[in-house]
Design an enzyme around this catalytic site. Structure first.
Site, short mmCIF file in Angstrom:
data_model
loop_
_atom_site.label_atom_id
_atom_site.label_comp_id
_atom_site.label_asym_id
_atom_site.label_seq_id
_atom_site.Cartn_x
_atom_site.Cartn_y
_atom_site.Cartn_z
CG ASN B 83 -2.05 -1.22 1.29
OD1 ASN B 83 -1.46 -2.16 2.12
ND2 ASN B 83 -2.74 -1.37 0.28
CB ILE B 91 0.78 6.48 2.32
CG1 ILE B 91 2.09 6.73 2.77
CG2 ILE B 91 0.13 5.47 3.31
CD1 ILE B 91 2.38 7.56 4.29
CB CYS B 92 -2.98 3.39 -0.60
SG CYS B 92 -4.47 3.13 -1.38
CG LEU B 93 -4.04 4.80 5.88
CD1 LEU B 93 -4.53 3.24 6.24
CD2 LEU B 93 -3.31 5.26 7.17
CD GLN B 126 0.01 4.45 -3.93
OE1 GLN B 126 -1.32 4.72 -3.63
NE2 GLN B 126 0.37 5.27 -5.13
#
Lengths: 482, 184
Positions: B83, B91-93, B126
């Site tokens: 991610n 960052i994929c959050l 990601q």
């Protein structure tokens, strides 16, 4: 001939007001009188009742629904809006659910929190968790979830969200809290007039988009909203910008194909058209003398300028075999041995099948454009005739009616190809392709006759118009399923 | 910089400094300028994960509209995680995007990132390459030591550890092809 025309256009005549139709009605008043008694819903499969509304009218319509719900459930109009928005404006469904279990409706619509909020600290000064400044209690506000924040923070929160295009979906500022801020709460905290206006504009758009009986006109810079109680994939035409579109999906009208199928088809075309374009070149060779021919008119009936051979542009077969009852050309005969062939052959077969339908789809779309050109040429020709004393302007009006009808028929024909592509093989598909072939043959005849209008007899042309339109309505009656 | 943002960051900075995680050396923040718009974060790799023992440096940029918009965070330390982009550190959050709430703080962000390190979501990657390899590794329990072996062999040949990892993961952990690419 006029009978068929007026009956099928009954639903549109009030929006599609071109000059020639005015004359039509003037001259055919006696024909019309007995038609009006028949329910247009039964004769015309495309009949669609709708109204074009201005923003104020939509506002009034929405407000009536909001007031009705708020008086039934005894809740504020603002909360009624949140409920309606999350339930696609279905008052009956909300009322029923609310009577059964009010809490679950309020929780699922994000009006109330799922868990009961903890009790508040009632000191005189508390610290706002967002701006971390201690402030007197009376400056604090919260939604039903009782997460309290100071007034200024709410204002900032709303302004930031609105600037990002969010309106009906603004939630509480607390972590993991999904409770939505209703309209009155937001407006209470918005002072700047341009922010208030922006917010209300965005809300209005959200409401119209969530309302199944409303649809924004997709025309450029058009603010008209179309309203219809029939939530069907039928043609609506905007009274202001004249854009015609499918009421259910808002895309170009696509009968007899339905919304999902046309979407699938258009995506497929967008993905594959490069190959298709490459394979189906724009020119073809004459089947007899092999001279290279570019199609410059709408009709599929080609006559080679070199050897005078008459042939069909689609299949390159002799035109003589097309004229009678079987118009084999639009039919795609599936290879019955496909199951026994290799994967490679199957892929080729699939591409061949797709190209067959795509070619015809593309071809009719091009023809439509070319026939627009024909119409302009027609106007010029008529002008010339009138100037040189060959009849009056009115005498030649029937040619425009014919050209309009041709465009309408060809449009439907174009959209029969995606329908046929996704149909399963069987007797129904055979029937469909038979009717499609019939329609195609009549349209090509009509196109041929319009292009050579001076030499064609008026009676013969009108006869051809009638036949083409009847074929179109028959096909739609049998296969338009909305 | 807007008043609220600076006020909040000052306060949050103190909150992190005083928190028990700092005492355990799990998270850390440092100010990079006086206007509180840029910070350096640091999180420790969570125990019982491949990241254990590592310290990951983060770049934190505080937008003008903070805390009504989330801070912009990315990894400075190179990290191999489905991610997180192995190239840019993006960052994929969800809480750094649409699930951000104004009541969240730098501390909650850092702790969420630490949680992300211990619970990767290879299905919503990601970095697609990392996502795929992680799924392959998860399927095969001995893969981890196998990978270590291959890296070690490349390192023994004089290749840098990071380069070895890049080459191996881009050739699907095929040692021969990775070697070929590195020495060609």
């Amino acid at each position: 001939m006029e009978e068929a025309m007026t009956s099928s256009q009954g639903g549109e005549s009030d929006m599609d007001y071109s000059d020639n139709e005015c004359y039509d009605e003037y001259y055919n008043i006696h024909d019309d009188s007995d038609i009006e008694q028949i329910d247009p819903r039964k004769i015309d499969p495309e009949y669609f009742e709708f109204r074009c509304l201005l923003e104020e009218e939509v506002d009034r319509l929405l407000n009536e629904t909001v007031e009705a719900l708020s008086s039934i459930l005894h809740i504020s109009p603002s909360l009624a809006k949140v409920l309606l928005y999350s339930h696609q404006w279905n008052v009956n469904e909300i009322t029923k659910k609310f009577r059964e279990n009010p809490t679950s409706v309020l929780v699922s619509s994000r009006i109330e929190p799922a868990t009961t909020p903890s009790s508040l600290l009632l000191t005189r000064y508390i610290i706002c968790p967002v701006c971390v400044t201690p402030q007197p209690l009376d400056k604090f506000y919260g939604l039903s979830c009782t997460h309290m924040f100071c007034k200024d923070c709410w204002t900032m929160h709303f302004e930031v969200q609105i600037n990002q295009g969010i309106s009906t979906g603004i939630a509480c500022m607390a972590r993991d809290c999904v409770v939505l801020a209703p309209e009155d709460f937001v407006l209470k905290h918005l002072q700047r007039p341009n922010m208030r206006e922006k917010y209300q504009q965005f809300c209005f758009q959200d409401y119209v988009k969530s309302h199944p009986e409303l649809r924004f006109c997709p025309g450029p810079n058009c603010s008209i909203v179309v309203h219809s109680c029939e939530m069907k994939a039928k043609r609506a035409t905007c009274t202001q910008c004249k854009t015609a579109f499918c009421f259910r999906c808002g895309c170009d009208y696509h009968a007899p194909t339905d919304c999902q199928v046309i979407k699938k088809w258009l995506t497929k075309c967008a993905d594959d058209s490069e190959t298709a374009n490459y394979i189906s070149a724009h020119t073809k060779d004459c089947p007899k003398c092999h001279i290279c021919i570019e199609k410059n008119g709408g009709c599929n009936h080609m006559q080679c300028y070199n050897c005078k051979h008459d042939f069909c542009w689609m299949c390159l077969g002799d035109w003589k075999s097309h004229g009678s009852e079987y118009y084999e050309c639009s039919r795609y005969r599936e290879n019955p041995n496909i199951a026994h062939e290799s994967v490679h052959a199957q892929a080729r077969e699939a591409l061949k099948k797709y190209l067959h339908y795509y070619e015809r789809w593309e071809n009719h779309s091009k023809s439509l454009k070319l026939e627009e050109q024909t119409l302009t040429n027609l106007k010029a020709r008529i002008n010339q005739k009138v100037m040189s004393g060959l009849g009056t302007w009115i005498d030649w009006q029937y040619l425009f009616t014919a050209a309009n009808l041709l465009a309408k028929c060809r449009y439907t024909l174009q959209y029969t190809y995606p329908y046929a592509y996704y149909m399963d093989a069987g007797p129904r598909k055979e029937l469909f392709e038979y009717q499609q072939a019939q329609l195609e043959a009549e349209i090509e005849n009509l196109s041929w006759k319009i292009e050579r209008a001076e030499t064609t007899d008026r009676g013969e042309l009108e006869n051809q118009m009638d036949i083409a339109e009847k074929r179109r309505t028959t096909l739609l009656k049998d296969f338009l399923d909305v | 910089m807007a008043n609220i943002a600076a006020q909040r960051i000052k306060r949050e900075f103190k909150e992190v400094i005083k928190s028990e995680e700092v005492a355990k050396c799990a998270i850390k923040v440092e100010l990079l300028n006086d206007s509180y718009t840029e910070l350096k974060g640091e999180i420790a790799g969570p125990p019982d994960t491949p990241y254990e023992g590592g310290n990951f440096i983060l770049e934190i940029k505080v937008p003008e509209t903070y805390p009504f918009n989330p801070p912009k965070v990315r990894f400075i330390t190179k990290i191999w995680h489905p991610n997180i982009s192995s190239v840019t550190g993006a960052i994929c959050l969800d809480i750094l995007k649409d699930q951000w709430a104004a009541a969240m703080t730098l501390r909650t962000v850092l702790l969420s990132l630490q949680a992300l390190l211990s619970a990767a979501e290879p299905d919503d990657p990601q970095d697609a390459v990392v996502g795929d390899s992680i799924k392959k590794i998860l399927k095969c329990p001995h893969a981890n030591s196998d990978c270590d072996d291959k890296i070690k062999r490349l390192v023994d040949m004089g290749v840098e550890d990071h380069q070895a990892r890049v080459a191996l993961s881009s050739y699907n952990w095929d040692l021969e092809r990775a070697t070929e690419q590195l020495f060609s």
